[in-house]
Design an enzyme around this catalytic site. Structure first.
Site, short mmCIF file in Angstrom:
data_model
loop_
_atom_site.label_atom_id
_atom_site.label_comp_id
_atom_site.label_asym_id
_atom_site.label_seq_id
_atom_site.Cartn_x
_atom_site.Cartn_y
_atom_site.Cartn_z
N SER A 53 0.81 -1.23 0.00
CA SER A 53 0.00 0.00 0.00
C SER A 53 0.84 1.27 0.00
O SER A 53 0.42 2.31 -0.47
CB SER A 53 -0.97 -0.01 1.17
OG SER A 53 -0.62 0.91 2.17
N THR A 86 -1.84 -0.51 5.86
CA THR A 86 -2.28 0.64 6.67
C THR A 86 -1.66 1.95 6.19
O THR A 86 -2.18 3.02 6.47
CB THR A 86 -1.88 0.43 8.14
OG1 THR A 86 -0.46 0.16 8.19
CG2 THR A 86 -2.66 -0.74 8.74
N ASP A 87 -0.56 1.86 5.44
CA ASP A 87 0.11 3.11 5.06
C ASP A 87 -0.79 4.05 4.27
O ASP A 87 -0.78 5.26 4.52
CB ASP A 87 1.37 2.82 4.23
CG ASP A 87 2.50 2.26 5.10
OD1 ASP A 87 2.20 1.74 6.18
OD2 ASP A 87 3.67 2.35 4.68
N1 ASP Z 1 2.37 -1.26 7.40
C1 ASP Z 1 1.74 -1.37 6.15
C2 ASP Z 1 0.79 -2.56 6.09
O1 ASP Z 1 -0.11 -2.63 6.87
C3 ASP Z 1 2.63 -1.39 4.95
C4 ASP Z 1 1.78 -0.98 3.77
O2 ASP Z 1 0.74 -0.34 3.99
O3 ASP Z 1 2.17 -1.28 2.63
O4 ASP Z 1 0.94 -3.42 5.27
#
Ligand code: ASP
Length: 323
Positions: A53, A86-87
Site C-alpha cells: 500500500s 495501513t500506510d
Molecule cells: N504497514 C503497512 C501494512 O499494513 C505497509 C503498507 O501499507 O504497505 O501493510
C-alpha cells in the site's frame, strides 16, 4: 444468511516471515484464521493483485472502489471487507467512500489491515478481520459510509488517519469522534457519521499534486507541478488554511488556466469555507483558491481527484462547497 465479499490485497495483515512459512497469505488463508462461529455471514473471497500500500496506484484504488460498489449494487452483497496496507488505507478508504454512491446506503464497506504480521506473537490481523467481517454484515453500518475497522474501532473514512505506525491502535479520527466500535461481534455506533458526499459522474483524475507550503516558499514549485502535468493542486497550508503571500499570484494564474487550487491545512480545522474565515485568514480564497472544508491534506487530494471528474474549476468549487 448475509453475504460479505472479502477483497484481499496482501500487505502486513497477510505477511508471514517465519522460515519455511514466509510469504503472503491468500484471502482464503486469512479467512481460516477466523473461527467459523465468529462469522455472521457467508464470505466470498477474491484476491486482488496489488502493490504494497505504500506504493499503491490510483488504478488499484479505483479498482477496489468499483469492485466494492458493484458487489453491493449489482451482486447483492450485504457488505464488503477490503484488507489493505495501513500506510495508505486512509486514502483508499476515502476514495471508496466518495465513489460508493448508493452502495453506501444499501450495504457496508469496511477496510482493515494489521500492524503486526500474520505469524507474529499476538498478531492483530485475525481479530481485525473477524471484527470487520461482522461489521460488514451489520445493518447498523448501512448509511454510515465507508469505515476503517482496526483494533475494534470504527473510523469514518473521511476522518481516519494513521497517527502511530507502530501501534495496534494506529488510527485516529481526532478532532472528530471515533464512529463506534465492534463489541462482542456487534457494531455499536457512538457518533454521527459525516454527511454523504455529493455524487460524481466522471472518472477521478489521478494527476493531482499535493504540495506542503513552508516559509519562504517559491511559487515556482506550483508551476513546476502543473508543467509536469498536474490537473489540480492541493496546498497544505497552516492554521485555518493560510498559505504564503508569495503563492498568491500563481494561485490566480492557475485558477485562470483552469487548474483548481485547493487549500487544506496541516492543522485540523473545521469544515468552514475559506471565504467564511475571519479577516486576515483564508486570503487565498480571494485569489480563487478553494477551501478543503476541513479535510486533511491527503484527503483533500483524494477529494480533488474525484471532483475533477465533475468538470473545471467552478464545477470543482461547487462540488467542494457541497462536501
Ligand atoms: N504497514 C503497512 C501494512 O499494513 C505497509 C503498507 O501499507 O504497505 O501493510
Amino acid at each position: 444468511m448475509k453475504r460479505v465479499l472479502l477483497l484481499a490485497t496482501g500487505d502486513v495483515i497477510a505477511y508471514s516471515s517465519r522460515p519455511g512459512r514466509s510469504g503472503i497469505a491468500t484471502g482464503a488463508r486469512l479467512l481460516e484464521t477466523v473461527p467459523p462461529d465468529a462469522l455472521a455471514a457467508e464470505v466470498v473471497v477474491e484476491d486482488v493483485l496489488a502493490e504494497p500500500s505504500w506504493d499503491t496506484s490510483p488504478s488499484t484504488m479505483l479498482l477496489l472502489a468499483r469492485r466494492a460498489r458493484a458487489a453491493i449494487l449489482d451482486q447483492g452483497f450485504d457488505g464488503v471487507v477490503i484488507t489493505h496496507g495501513t500506510d495508505t488505507m486512509e486514502e483508499t478508504a476515502f476514495l471508496v467512500d466518495l465513489l460508493a454512491g448508493r452502495a453506501a446506503r444499501q450495504g457496508a464497506i469496511v477496510l482493515t489491515g494489521a500492524m503486526r504480521p500474520l505469524d507474529d506473537l499476538s498478531a492483530d490481523g485475525p481479530r481485525n478481520l473477524a471484527s470487520s467481517l461482522r461489521a460488514a454484515a451489520d445493518p447498523a453500518l448501512r448509511g454510515a459510509g465507508v469505515v476503517v475497522c482496526v483494533n475494534d474501532e470504527l473510523h469514518a473514512a473521511r476522518w481516519a488517519t494513521v497517527v502511530d505506525a507502530a501501534n495496534v491502535s494506529a488510527f485516529s479520527s481526532a478532532p472528530h469522534p471515533v464512529l463506534g466500535r465492534v463489541i462482542d461481534g456487534r457494531v455499536e455506533l457512538s457518533a454521527t457519521p459525516p454527511g454523504r458526499p455529493p455524487t460524481v459522474a466522471g472518472d477521478p483524475e489521478s494527476d493531482v499534486a499535493l504540495i506542503k507550503t513552508y516559509p519562504g516558499m517559491d511559487s515556482a514549485l506550483l508551476t513546476a507541478a502543473v508543467d509536469a502535468g498536474a490537473r489540480g493542486v492541493v496546498l497544505e497550508g497552516t492554521g485555518m488554511a493560510n498559505v504564503p503571500v508569495s503563492l498568491f499570484t500563481t494561485i490566480i494564474e492557475l485558477t485562470e488556466w483552469g487548474i483548481p487550487v485547493v487549500v487544506a491545512s496541516r492543522s485540523r480545522t473545521g469544515p468552514v469555507s475559506l471565504e467564511d474565515l475571519p479577516f486576515g485568514m483564508g486570503l487565498a480564497a480571494k485569489m480563487g483558491a478553494i477551501g478543503a472544508r476541513g479535510l486533511a491534506p491527503a484527503k483533500a487530494r483524494v477529494a480533488l481527484m474525484v471532483a475533477l471528474g465533475t468538470g473545471g474549476v467552478e464545477a470543482v468549487r461547487d462540488w467542494f462547497a457541497r462536501l
